[in-house]
Structures are given as structure tokens and as C-alpha cells.
Scaffold this motif. Structure first.
Motif, short mmCIF file in Angstrom:
data_model
loop_
_atom_site.label_atom_id
_atom_site.label_comp_id
_atom_site.label_asym_id
_atom_site.label_seq_id
_atom_site.Cartn_x
_atom_site.Cartn_y
_atom_site.Cartn_z
N LEU A 67 -6.49 -8.08 6.92
CA LEU A 67 -7.03 -6.99 6.11
C LEU A 67 -5.86 -6.28 5.45
O LEU A 67 -4.98 -5.77 6.15
CB LEU A 67 -7.80 -6.04 7.04
N ARG A 68 -5.83 -6.25 4.12
CA ARG A 68 -4.72 -5.60 3.42
C ARG A 68 -5.22 -4.39 2.66
O ARG A 68 -5.47 -4.44 1.45
CB ARG A 68 -4.00 -6.60 2.51
N VAL A 69 -5.40 -3.30 3.39
CA VAL A 69 -5.98 -2.10 2.78
C VAL A 69 -5.20 -0.84 3.13
O VAL A 69 -5.65 0.26 2.83
CB VAL A 69 -7.45 -1.92 3.25
N PHE A 165 11.58 -11.95 -0.12
CA PHE A 165 12.09 -11.54 1.19
C PHE A 165 10.93 -10.83 1.88
O PHE A 165 10.58 -9.72 1.51
CB PHE A 165 13.31 -10.61 1.04
N TRP A 166 10.31 -11.51 2.81
CA TRP A 166 9.05 -10.99 3.37
C TRP A 166 9.31 -10.08 4.56
O TRP A 166 10.06 -10.42 5.47
CB TRP A 166 8.13 -12.12 3.79
N GLU A 167 8.63 -8.91 4.53
CA GLU A 167 8.75 -7.98 5.66
C GLU A 167 7.35 -7.56 6.09
O GLU A 167 6.48 -7.31 5.27
CB GLU A 167 9.53 -6.73 5.23
N TRP A 210 0.75 -20.16 -1.21
CA TRP A 210 1.32 -20.32 0.14
C TRP A 210 2.69 -19.67 0.19
O TRP A 210 3.47 -19.80 -0.76
CB TRP A 210 1.45 -21.83 0.45
N ASN A 211 2.95 -19.01 1.30
CA ASN A 211 4.26 -18.41 1.51
C ASN A 211 4.88 -18.95 2.79
O ASN A 211 4.24 -18.91 3.84
CB ASN A 211 4.10 -16.88 1.60
N ASN A 212 6.08 -19.47 2.68
CA ASN A 212 6.81 -19.96 3.86
C ASN A 212 7.94 -18.98 4.15
O ASN A 212 8.88 -18.85 3.34
CB ASN A 212 7.43 -21.34 3.58
N VAL A 233 9.74 -20.03 11.93
CA VAL A 233 9.00 -20.26 10.69
C VAL A 233 7.66 -19.55 10.78
O VAL A 233 6.97 -19.64 11.81
CB VAL A 233 8.78 -21.77 10.44
N ASP A 234 7.31 -18.85 9.71
CA ASP A 234 6.01 -18.15 9.61
C ASP A 234 5.43 -18.51 8.26
O ASP A 234 5.99 -18.13 7.23
CB ASP A 234 6.25 -16.65 9.72
N THR A 235 4.36 -19.28 8.22
CA THR A 235 3.78 -19.56 6.91
C THR A 235 2.38 -18.98 6.80
O THR A 235 1.68 -18.82 7.80
CB THR A 235 3.72 -21.08 6.58
N GLY A 236 2.00 -18.65 5.58
CA GLY A 236 0.68 -18.10 5.34
C GLY A 236 0.13 -18.63 4.03
O GLY A 236 0.75 -18.45 2.98
N MET A 237 -1.00 -19.32 4.12
CA MET A 237 -1.65 -19.83 2.90
C MET A 237 -2.97 -19.09 2.74
O MET A 237 -3.77 -19.00 3.69
CB MET A 237 -1.89 -21.33 3.00
#
Ligand code: SER
Length: 352
Positions: A67-69, A165-167, A210-212, A233-237
Motif C-alpha cells: 500500500l503506497r499511500v 538508489f532505492w530506500e 521491475w526493480n532490482n 538482492v531485493d526485487t519488486g515487479m
């Protein structure tokens, strides 16, 4: 492929690569003061990344309700207006906890997209982190070179700290990332303007799928970056985006994830859903309203079933705001005179 088959193909692919399939964590986060809701697949693994807990399995894969709110990742105002943001969405992910790193992550994402899902390579673009002097972070040439084995150089693009650069939040695990984007514009448009200039430019037909993330640091309260004890490694599609691309649609809402709900809303309101409506068209507000309702009812239904009722403070208030936004669209643009949400909540369950 149906949405259900697409989800299963992801899980089967990573199971065959030695990953243990684990369930989605609840959407509501009760034990992390830095987070109200699960905003990424990696949240439930935060303690493992930070070295505070051992991993039960070195490799896992799952599909996580997110949930991105609120907070760092908040898409609420885009939802309904565009065709590819959601309040709640499913994130397909594969993880390595101190096991494989960039090479396997990149090899497997390419194999899955081009060999299993058979996406057109010409329409794919990949990115790598260009580095950031202020943070003392070098350019990620390793990722660039790994992509070069598969991807034409014109389709490998550098990205800055904002995109690459994912945080997780203001503090917590983070690292450079490599995104994969898909260009679904018609051929004539692709010939005129290269997809490369539209990546990360808010174009609704050139979207990230997709984000790796290559987890290497912990962002501390004072803003500094501390190296993690191991590399992960953390991926999200984005599941709804992947389904849209594989089903050859130009909107997430035109897939079998959302169409049953949208058609039901359209029928009950006595209005037609026009997916192609543009701002200024007579039926634009109605199309936005139907998308808002379909999206929000999923978010509200799953938040409630995961333990968060709408209320007047904190996480409950966020859910109440989503509910209010949906109700406002329903009355204002679709002419409903009676409460209607309970009739569509049954559809929400069928979408995940
Ligand atoms: N954590 C990254 C994201 O949310 C990849 O899973 O995009």
C-alpha cells in the motif's frame, strides 16, 4: 495468459531456481515505528537485511500486497488519473539473503521476461545507478556490464539517486538499483521518438515494470550510510503492470485484474467505461471515478482483512481517507445515490 497464470509462472520460475515460496505479510505494519503500511516486498525481511535476524532460507520469492499511500512512497493522488499507479498493488519479488547478487538477479530477470513471458526485447529498457558524489557512491559499472551481455547499449540508461538508489524510508536498508521499463507505444510512435528519452519521464506507455535492488547499506538517522553486514538482492515487479504488458493492454485497468469490477461499476451506474477518455472529454471524470473506485475498494478491503479498520487517527485515518476519496468520486461523478461499496468488495477478493 490470465493474471493468475502470470503470477504462478513467476513463482514457479523462482522455485525452480532454488527459492522457497513464502506468503505475503499483512498490509498493515504493527511492529515497525518507521512504517504504517507494507510499502514494498522487502519490509518483512528488513531485520534480515540489517543482520538482526538470521534468514530461514537463503533465497525466497513471493507476491506481496503493498500500500503506497503515506510516507516516502505515496501514489494516492495519481491513482485513477493515470493508468498505472495504484494505492494497493501486488509486488512480485525474489530475494537473496547474502546468497546470489547482481549477476544472477540480472540473468534471471532477463530470462524470465524474454524466455518465459516472451516480451519483445526491443521494447525493454534497463537502467543502472550513475553514482552520487555527495553520498560518496560510485557508478554501478558492474550492473552496466552485466546488462551489456543481453541488451543493446542504446537501451541501457544511467539513472540518478532519485530513480536508481532505492530506500525503504527515511532510515533503513537501501542500495543502488536497476529498473526494467517497457515501451508499449505503437511502432510508428516508437520510430519517431526513442523510448530511451521517455524512461522515467511520466509517460503512461513507457513504464517501469521491475526493480532490482542491490542492498548494501543502512541509512542511519543522521543521514549517513552504513555498509550492511552482507549483500542482498531485493526485487519488486509490479504485478498489475506486468499483466497489462503481457495482455497487450495500454492500461492496468483493462486487464482481467480490474475489468470484472469496472464493468460491474459501469453497469450499476448506467454509464459506459471509456478506457481511452482524455482530460477534457465528456466521459473523462466518469472513467477516472470508475478507476478510483476499483482501485480503492481493493485497498480498503485488504487493509480491513489484514487488521486495519478505518478510524480517526494514524493508520486507520489513512484508510478512512482512501474510503472518503472513493465515496466522493462515486457520488460526484457516477450518480450513485445509495451506498454501493459493499456490493463490489466481493470482487476485490478475486483480484489477488
Ligand atoms: N524494494 C524495491 C521496490 O520497492 C524492489 O523490491 O521497488
Amino acid at each position: 495468459m490470465t493474471a493468475t497464470q502470470i503470477r504462478q509462472a513467476f513463482l514457479d520460475f523462482f522455485a525452480a531456481k532454488g527459492h522457497t515460496i513464502v506468503p505475503s505479510a499483512p498490509i498493515v505494519v504493527k511492529d515497525d515505528p518507521t512504517l504504517m503500511f507494507t510499502n514494498a516486498g522487502m519490509n518483512q525481511f528488513k531485520a534480515i537485511f540489517l543482520g538482526e535476524e538470521p534468514a530461514k532460507f537463503p533465497r525466497v520469492a513471493d507476491t506481496q500486497r503493498c500500500l503506497r499511500v503515506s510516507g516516502k512512497h505515496n501514489d494516492l493522488e495519481e491513482v485513477g488519473i493515470d493508468t498505472y499507479h495504484h494505492t494497493m498493488f501486488e509486488m512480485l519479488g525474489n530475494w537473496s539473503f547474502g546468497d546470489y547478487f547482481k549477476k544472477e538477479a540480472i540473468d534471471w530477470s532477463w530470462e524470465l521476461l524474454t524466455k518465459v513471458y516472451k516480451l519483445d526485447k526491443d521494447r525493454l529498457y534497463v537502467t543502472y545507478f550513475e553514482g552520487d558524489e555527495k553520498e560518496g557512491l560510485a557508478k554501478d559499472t558492474e550492473t552496466y556490464n552485466l546488462w551489456k551481455q543481453y541488451v543493446d547499449e542504446a537501451h541501457i540508461l544511467p539513472g540518478n539517486k532519485k530513480d536508481n538508489f532505492w530506500e525503504m524510508g527515511e532510515t533503513g536498508p537501501c542500495g543502488p538499483c536497476s529498473e526494467i521499463h517497457f515501451d508499449s507505444r505503437p511502432d510508428n510512435e516508437r520510430k519517431e521518438v526513442s523510448g530511451a528519452v521517455l524512461v522515467n519521464a511520466d509517460h503512461d506507455q513507457v513504464i517501469e515494470i521491475w526493480n532490482n535492488v542491490f542492498m548494501q547499506f543502512n541509512r542511519l538517522k543522521d543521514g549517513s550510510l552504513q555498509p550492511l553486514p552482507a549483500q542482498h538482492v531485493d526485487t519488486g515487479m509490479g504485478f498489475e503492470r506486468l499483466v497489462r504488458v503481457l495482455q497487450g493492454k495500454t492500461s492496468n485497468y483493462d486487464t482481467d485484474v480490474f475489468q470484472p469490477m469496472i464493468q460491474f461499476i459501469a453497469e450499476k451506474s448506467g454509464k459506459k467505461y471509456n478506457s481511452a477518455a482524455k482530460p477534457g472529454d465528456n466521459d473523462w471524470s466518469e472513467a477516472v471515478a470508475m478507476r478510483v473506485m476499483a482501485d480503492h475498494i481493493r485497498a480498503i478491503s485488504f487493509a480491513i482483512s489484514d487488521g486495519q479498520l478505518p478510524s480517526n487517527n494514524k493508520a486507520g485515518y489513512v484508510i478512512r481517507r482512501i474510503l472518503r476519496r472513493a465515496v466522493r468520486y462515486q457520488y460526484q461523478y457516477l450518480g450513485f445515490k445509495e451506498p454501493f461499496f459493499k456490493s463490489i468488495s466481493a470482487f476485490a477478493g478475486g483480484t489477488v
